[in-house]
Design an enzyme around this catalytic site. Structure first.
Site, PDB file in Angstrom:
ATOM      1  N   LYS A 197       7.892   8.172   5.834  1.00  0.00           N
ATOM      2  CA  LYS A 197       7.079   9.162   5.128  1.00  0.00           C
ATOM      3  C   LYS A 197       7.732  10.530   5.340  1.00  0.00           C
ATOM      4  CE  LYS A 197       2.533   9.006   4.837  1.00  0.00           C
ATOM      5  NZ  LYS A 197       2.119   8.628   3.467  1.00  0.00           N
TER       6      LYS A 197
HETATM    7  C1  LIG Z   1       4.075   6.288  -1.307  1.00  0.00           C
HETATM    8  C2  LIG Z   1       2.960   5.657  -0.560  1.00  0.00           C
HETATM    9  N1  LIG Z   1       2.748   4.340  -0.707  1.00  0.00           N
HETATM   10  C3  LIG Z   1       1.752   3.722  -0.068  1.00  0.00           C
HETATM   11  C4  LIG Z   1       0.891   4.399   0.780  1.00  0.00           C
HETATM   12  C5  LIG Z   1      -0.195   3.674   1.500  1.00  0.00           C
HETATM   13  O1  LIG Z   1       0.069   3.638   2.879  1.00  0.00           O
HETATM   14  P1  LIG Z   1      -1.076   3.518   3.951  1.00  0.00           P
HETATM   15  O2  LIG Z   1      -1.903   2.378   3.555  1.00  0.00           O
HETATM   16  O3  LIG Z   1      -0.367   3.285   5.231  1.00  0.00           O
HETATM   17  O4  LIG Z   1      -1.832   4.794   3.921  1.00  0.00           O
HETATM   18  C6  LIG Z   1       1.074   5.766   0.967  1.00  0.00           C
HETATM   19  C7  LIG Z   1       0.183   6.526   1.824  1.00  0.00           C
HETATM   20  O5  LIG Z   1       0.511   6.839   2.924  1.00  0.00           O
HETATM   21  C8  LIG Z   1       2.150   6.406   0.301  1.00  0.00           C
HETATM   22  O6  LIG Z   1       2.354   7.715   0.462  1.00  0.00           O
END
Ligand SMILES: Cc1ncc(COP(=O)(O)O)c(C=O)c1O
Length: 306
Positions: free
Chosen positions: A159
């Site tokens: 991230k």
């Molecule tokens: C690009 C992206 N995909 C998927 C997710 C979903 O991830 P999570 O379930 O860990 O929040 C997120 C959010 O963090 C994201 O930014």
């Protein structure tokens, strides 16, 4: 959206909200050189609990490692403890939690080794990311004109703040067009993910989701995978084409901020009967109970703050 709180955790200490600022010449601000997490704490019978705290703390440091930070003064335990301290100090029953590990102290030559990582943790009250109607009626999405990252251009398992320019481009375009969310295809043209959510479809009784290769390994995705399997559904990872979405019985997206939300329409084509479908609803209901510590089998996902 009110993002105020009493304190923000900055490099080891809780600092008053107004005083938690950075200098204009912080490298992270100029180059998107930071990694972050999105986490939530929910109200439970035993006080606030952070959902999947350990996994989020772990992913934060993994993102930092992927990005290239070598000297890491923070540990998973340390991050998890600091998050709990921040939630407790601010006194919220439920809140969104945003840790950000950013590049500071130089690094103007685009070399991460010339700077150092600093950590801040903020919390705020944030309930319905995709709007009031989303839970009841689902949302409308389109296939974005923007392609999701190639895994060797941006690091899709991290991230990294700069990665989210792609999400901002796509989300803004979709909202200006009158949709609520953007679905992005990977560089090969298969369905990848949304701007901040992973995606699942339900077709002929099976639940299908793209493999993690081009997308973020969402923790909600993992929770949904577990819940759906426990409910007796087959969950398959396989490439998904744009037109397979159109002919799905149900499509839903999931993420920490969005939770679990059905898609009522994609590219002006109604999905199923245009309402949140029965499989989505069943999974959504268990998820809502799990995050608030109401399902014994998943209580291990809840980290109590007190
Ligand atoms: C690009 C992206 N995909 C998927 C997710 C979903 O991830 P999570 O379930 O860990 O929040 C997120 C959010 O963090 C994201 O930014």
């Amino acid at each position: 959206m009110g993002m105020e709180s009493k304190f923000i955790w900055v490099d080891g200490a809780l600092v008053e909200f107004e005083k938690a600022t950075v200098h204009m010449l912080t490298a992270a601000l100029h180059y998107g050189a930071a990694v972050f997490e999105g986490i939530r704490a929910y109200k439970t019978d035993k006080g606030p609990a952070v959902f999947r705290l350990r996994e989020h703390s772990d992913r934060l440091l993994e993102s930092a490692e992927i990005f290239g930070f070598r000297e890491m003064p923070f540990t998973v335990d340390g991050v998890a403890q600091a998050i709990k301290d921040t939630v407790r100090a601010n006194g919220f029953d439920e809140c969104y939690i945003r840790p950000l590990l950013y590049l500071t102290g130089g690094a103007w030559n685009l070399n991460i080794d010339a700077g150092r990582p600093a950590l801040m943790i903020a919390v705020w009250e944030w309930t319905n990311y995709l709007g009031d109607e989303a839970l009841a009626n689902g949302i409308r999405a389109n296939i974005s004109s923007y392609t999701r990252h190639h895994p060797n251009v941006m690091m899709t398992k991290a991230k990294v703040a700069g990665n989210y320019v792609n999400s901002i481009l796509a989300k803004t375009e979709s909202m200006r067009l009158g949709f609520e969310e953007a679905i992005m295809l990977d560089p090969q043209g298969y369905v990848a993910e949304c701007t901040g959510e992973n995606l699942f479809l339900v077709r002929k009784g099976k639940i299908i989701t793209p493999s993690t290769a081009p997308v973020l390994e969402g923790l909600t995705r993992h929770s949904i995978y577990t819940i759906a399997t426990d409910l007796g559904y087959d969950v398959i990872e396989q490439p998904i084409s744009r037109d397979q979405l159109y002919s799905s019985d149900e499509v839903f997206v999931c993420g920490t901020a969005a939770e679990v939300i059905g898609l009522s329409e994609i590219d002006f084509r109604r999905i199923g009967d245009g309402k949140t479908g029965p499989v989505t609803r069943a999974i959504q209901n268990v998820y809502h109970d799990a995050i608030r510590g109401k399902v014994d089998k998943y209580e291990c996902w809840c980290d109590y703050v007190n």
